[in-house]
Structures are given as structure tokens and as C-alpha cells.
Design a protein around this motif. Structure first.
Motif: not given
Length: 247
Positions: A69-76, A96-97, A133-138
Motif C-alpha cells: 500500500f503506497v501513498e504520495g506522489a513520486l518526486c523525479i 495499491v495506490t 510501477l505500472r505493471p504492478k499497480i492493480k
């Protein structure tokens, strides 16, 4: 029995589902929302193991996980964020975002005041738009922050494989625009709104209002933080309405 895929070699003796909680750039309100519903989760603690959390465990290394379970936006521009994203892609079977920032950009996407990007600004993107991460985010859970009751019901549905309940969250994981615009475009303009006002009560920023003369919700885009709560709460959302056929 939950399906986690066959691309991870978990110890067959492990009966409990290994979950972890992770934080990128946000106010941490989503993790607080999880903490608020932990008392209700006593009944499933025999099937779930909290394998990692920067708040609740002392582990520094991230183990292999069934669900992250992941919260927050990614800073590139942040190397720590990039390294954490790589670890999650390697060690989490399902991601899970949680909340608007991780799922749609939320307030982090608006943090530069809608100015054109400048070299001095940091760039924040939702995790659903990180190709690694796209392939893992369901699933994506909307909210700023999500309601603890929603998180509890999601956890139960996830463990019980309740596809009917989980389908909207799977849809939102592939949505790039979850805001009051969707309520206007997909619900009101299509004549599907019943005037129940659920979207108004779900909105955390008061961007959704209500016109009692026309018995329909109103939308102020200047207040919207793109958290997706209104669309997720609307009882008319995600219904498979038949499309018109012209002969």
C-alpha cells in the motif's frame, strides 16, 4: 484464496499475507487513515502480517510482499524516491495506490500553483504514471485522505476476492483524470445524476456544491485537488449503462 500471481517465490510455509505500507511525497494523511481503522482489523490479523512500515516496524530492508500500500506522489528529482520505486517494482507482487497524490497527482501535482514548470521546481507525478510501477499497480483508492471505513471495506474485499467491490478501484488505477470534471462529464451531462448529493459530502475541499433550485451538484475547479473522492462515492459511477444503437 487470494491470487497473487506466480512470479514470486514465497515460502510455502507462509500462511499469512505479507503487506507493507510505504510513503512518497504527501502529508501522510493516508497512513493516518489506515491507523484509524486498525482496531476494526483485529478480526483479520490471523491472515495478515504487517511485514514493513516506516511507522510501525523497525525493519530497514524491504522484504518480498504480497501487497504494498503506497501513498504520495513520486518526486523525479529525489533519488530516494527513485530507489524506493525500483525496490517496490522488484519486491511487491501487487501495488495499491492510496489517496489522491499516489493515484491521480492530487495536491502534489498542483503544488507549483498551476505555473509552467521551471528548472527550480520539483516535479511530482502520481505513481500510476510511473512506467516502472505500472505493471504492478492493480488498484487505486481515492480520497484526500481516504475514509478509514472505505479502507477497511477495501481490505476485507481484497482478502475475500470480492471482484464486484474491487472493480471500481481497478478502473481508477487506469484513470488519468478523477475529479469533479468527471462528475459533470460522466454523470450530470449524461442525465444520470439523481441529485442525491453524495459527491458533495465526499468532497474534502468543498469543490463540489449543490444547487437546490435544480437539484444538481455544482463544481468549482479552483478548489478541486483531484483526489477522486466524488467520483468514487457517486452511486451512478462505474455502472455498465447500455450505449445507444442507431440503425
Amino acid at each position: 484464496m487470494f491470487f497473487f500471481g506466480d512470479n514470486f517465490d514465497f515460502d510455502s510455509s507462509d500462511i499469512k499475507i505479507k503487506i507493507g505500507f510505504f510513503h512518497f511525497s504527501s502529508c501522510s494523511g493516508c497512513q493516518v487513515a489506515f491507523l484509524d481503522m486498525f482496531e476494526d482489523l483485529v478480526e483479520i490479523l490471523d491472515t495478515v502480517e504487517l511485514a514493513y512500515s516506516s511507522w510501525l516496524t523497525k525493519k530497514r530492508e524491504i522484504p518480498k510482499l504480497h501487497i504494498a500500500f503506497v501513498e504520495g506522489a513520486l518526486c523525479i528529482e529525489d533519488k530516494r524516491h527513485l530507489n524506493l520505486a525500483k525496490e517496490l517494482a522488484e519486491k511487491a507482487n501487487i501495488i495499491v495506490t492510496v489517496g489522491g497524490c499516489a493515484s491521480f497527482g492530487g495536491v502534489r501535482r498542483l503544488s507549483i500553483g498551476n505555473q509552467a514548470p521551471q528548472p527550480s521546481h520539483q516535479s511530482f507525478i502520481p505513481l500510476t504514471e510511473v512506467e516502472l510501477l505500472r505493471p504492478k499497480i492493480k488498484y487505486a483508492i481515492p480520497g484526500c485522505p481516504p475514509n478509514p471505513s472505505l479502507l477497511y471495506n477495501f481490505m476485507i474485499a481484497l482478502l475475500e476476492v470480492n471482484d464486484d467491490f474491487l472493480q471500481p478501484f481497478e478502473f481508477m488505477a487506469n484513470s488519468k483524470d478523477a475529479s469533479g470534471y468527471d462528475i459533470v462529464k460522466e454523470i450530470i451531462n449524461k442525465g444520470l445524476c439523481t441529485g442525491c448529493g453524495t459527491c458533495v459530502t465526499a468532497c474534502s475541499s468543498q469543490a463540489m456544491g449543490f444547487n437546490f433550485q435544480y437539484n444538481k451538484p455544482t463544481f468549482n475547479p479552483e478548489l478541486c485537488v483531484h483526489c477522486g473522492s466524488c467520483l468514487a462515492a457517486c452511486p451512478q459511477s462505474f455502472k455498465p449503462y447500455p450505449q445507444p444503437v442507431y440503425s
